[in-house]
Design a protein around this motif. Structure first.
Motif, short mmCIF file in Angstrom:
data_model
loop_
_atom_site.label_atom_id
_atom_site.label_comp_id
_atom_site.label_asym_id
_atom_site.label_seq_id
_atom_site.Cartn_x
_atom_site.Cartn_y
_atom_site.Cartn_z
N THR A 12 47.95 18.52 -29.05
CA THR A 12 46.87 19.60 -28.42
C THR A 12 46.42 19.08 -27.22
N SER A 13 45.56 20.18 -26.44
CA SER A 13 44.87 19.49 -25.16
C SER A 13 44.03 18.48 -25.32
N ALA A 14 43.38 18.52 -26.64
CA ALA A 14 42.21 17.53 -26.87
C ALA A 14 42.87 16.07 -26.95
N ASP A 15 44.11 16.17 -27.67
CA ASP A 15 44.81 14.86 -27.69
C ASP A 15 45.11 14.19 -26.39
N VAL A 16 45.70 15.20 -25.54
CA VAL A 16 45.87 14.75 -24.06
C VAL A 16 44.86 14.28 -23.61
N ALA A 17 43.60 14.83 -23.58
CA ALA A 17 42.42 14.36 -22.95
C ALA A 17 41.76 13.02 -23.22
N ARG A 18 42.03 12.82 -24.63
CA ARG A 18 41.46 11.50 -25.26
C ARG A 18 42.43 10.52 -24.69
N LEU A 19 43.68 10.76 -24.62
CA LEU A 19 44.84 9.64 -24.17
C LEU A 19 44.33 9.22 -22.70
N ALA A 20 44.09 10.47 -21.86
CA ALA A 20 43.96 10.15 -20.57
C ALA A 20 42.46 9.86 -19.95
N ASN A 32 47.68 23.78 -15.84
CA ASN A 32 47.95 24.96 -15.30
C ASN A 32 47.75 25.20 -13.76
N ASP A 33 47.76 24.02 -13.06
CA ASP A 33 47.64 24.04 -11.71
C ASP A 33 46.79 24.91 -11.07
N THR A 34 45.48 24.82 -11.69
CA THR A 34 44.53 25.80 -11.28
C THR A 34 44.07 25.54 -9.86
N GLN A 35 44.11 26.71 -9.12
CA GLN A 35 43.64 26.48 -7.52
C GLN A 35 42.12 26.50 -7.65
N GLY A 36 41.48 25.79 -6.65
CA GLY A 36 40.13 25.94 -6.59
C GLY A 36 39.45 24.68 -7.10
N HIS A 37 40.28 24.00 -8.08
CA HIS A 37 39.31 22.60 -8.65
C HIS A 37 40.15 21.32 -8.35
N ARG A 38 39.49 20.59 -7.54
CA ARG A 38 39.86 19.30 -7.03
C ARG A 38 39.78 18.37 -8.15
N VAL A 39 41.06 17.70 -8.31
CA VAL A 39 41.33 16.63 -9.14
C VAL A 39 41.98 15.55 -8.32
N SER A 40 41.65 14.57 -8.48
CA SER A 40 42.26 13.04 -7.61
C SER A 40 43.71 13.05 -8.34
N GLU A 41 44.41 12.26 -7.37
CA GLU A 41 45.92 12.23 -7.52
C GLU A 41 46.06 11.06 -8.95
N GLY A 42 44.97 10.14 -9.02
CA GLY A 42 44.96 9.35 -9.96
C GLY A 42 44.75 9.97 -11.23
N ARG A 44 45.10 13.01 -11.86
CA ARG A 44 46.31 14.17 -12.20
C ARG A 44 47.58 13.15 -12.97
N ALA A 45 47.61 12.15 -12.38
CA ALA A 45 48.70 11.39 -12.77
C ALA A 45 48.62 10.93 -14.07
N ARG A 46 47.37 10.43 -14.76
CA ARG A 46 47.03 9.99 -15.98
C ARG A 46 47.24 11.05 -16.96
N VAL A 47 46.83 12.39 -16.45
CA VAL A 47 46.75 13.69 -17.35
C VAL A 47 48.35 14.06 -17.51
N LEU A 48 49.24 13.94 -16.47
CA LEU A 48 50.75 14.18 -16.64
C LEU A 48 51.54 13.08 -17.71
N ALA A 49 50.87 12.01 -17.52
CA ALA A 49 51.62 10.74 -18.29
C ALA A 49 51.06 10.97 -19.58
N ALA A 50 50.11 11.22 -20.00
CA ALA A 50 49.67 11.42 -21.34
C ALA A 50 50.32 12.69 -21.98
N ALA A 51 50.38 13.65 -21.34
CA ALA A 51 51.06 14.66 -21.84
C ALA A 51 52.48 14.65 -21.94
#
Length: 335
Positions: A12-20, A32-42, A44-51
């Protein structure tokens, strides 16, 4: 007796959140590549790696509920069989729709009743339906889709349909263009190829009708001839060609035209001396045939303009017009 293994629980997304080590909202923004929300590259990389580590795949249904609409664009699956020109254009269109955040779904169902088709499409609750065979749509089918929440309905069709954004494309004009050319070249007994492959007759029959309409104004006959896209079928047709007594042929598209032309030549039937051959789509390989193939060129609107129009229909309910498709004869040696 051994116990059956239970299916592993989906990540689940909660699992990804905990791991990242981030919030679920951040996971949503990143995936979801939501526009208008700034997320640092670091981050973003952690979230994608966890997913990726968890094998997490977003739930499309849940995402649709949050967004208030689906991101699916439904297209009839038969579009993949209409020829190389349209197939390549559809590939470009899919890429352009992805640019707008849509996922294109090919629907494999084939229905004799347009209402039955509309009900089957509506079950998927797509954001939009795009039909290359729009002449089968009716105001009733559009109403079924509208009531199911389909916001964008776009079709290539020979006539406007209430509730559907129409791009003009009259297949009868394709057959008429080819037949006028053959008549101008002195041909009076014209064959029109009807592909035997399933689904293509919905495009081939209007092209035949266009040929018949032109022939009716001249001392000319038009004969439908069935052809499968196989060497065996083309050879069988070529071997009985002289029995048919045809001196010209519009062969549906360039692929069928080239197949038939080579079969005729192999049987000692000269092209164009005894039979003039015309195809459609004006593919690059048409000019490289020997003899070079006469073809009806179709200038398709850009995939980007169609994707933009469909997105506008979904987002705002209206869209700018898109230029229709007009056939143009490209004369070469085969006629």
């Amino acid at each position: 007796m051994a116990e059956e293994a239970s299916a592993p629980a989906s990540a689940t997304s909660a699992d990804v959140a905990r791991l990242a080590g981030v919030s679920r909202a951040t996971v949503s923004f990143v995936l979801n590549d939501t526009q208008g929300h700034r997320v640092s590259e670091g981050t973003r990389a952690r979230v994608l790696a966890a997913a990726a580590q968890l094998g997490y795949v977003p739930n499309a249904a849940a995402r649709s509920l949050r967004a208030g609409r689906s991101n699916l664009v439904l297209m009839p699956a038969s579009v993949s069989a209409v020829g190389r020109l349209v197939s390549e254009w559809v590939d470009d269109l899919v890429s352009e729709l992805e640019r707008h955040g849509y996922t294109t779904v090919m629907h494999a169902g084939r229905f004799d009743d347009p209402l039955e088709a509309a009900r089957a499409w509506a079950e998927l609750r797509p954001a939009a339906v795009l039909s290359l065979d729009g002449d089968r749509l009716t105001p009733q089918t559009a109403e079924v889709l509208r009531r199911a929440g389909v916001r964008g309905m776009l079709a290539f069709a020979s006539h406007p349909v209430d509730g559907v954004h129409t791009i003009a494309f009259d297949h009868a004009s394709v057959g008429a263009t080819a037949t006028r050319h053959l008549i101008d070249r002195g041909r009076t007994r014209i064959g029109v190829v009807i592909p035997s492959e399933r689904g293509l007759d919905t495009l081939a029959r209007p092209r035949l009708a266009g040929a018949e309409q032109v022939a009716a104004r001249h001392p000319v006959t038009v004969t439908p001839v069935e052809l499968a896209y196989t060497r065996e079928s083309a050879t069988a047709l070529a071997r009985r060609w002289r029995e048919l007594g045809l001196d010209g042929v519009f062969a549906y598209n360039d692929e069928y035209a080239a197949l038939l032309m080579h079969a005729l030549l192999a049987e000692g039937i000269p092209v164009p001396d005894e039979v003039a051959v015309v195809g459609c789509d004006d593919l690059v390989l048409s000019a490289l045939q020997r003899p070079a193939l006469t073809s009806v060129a179709l200038e398709l609107p850009s995939a980007a303009s169609v994707a933009d129009a469909l997105h506008a229909l979904v987002a705002r309910g209206t869209a700018p017009g898109v230029p229709g498709i007009e056939p143009a004869l490209v004369h070469r040696q085969s006629s």
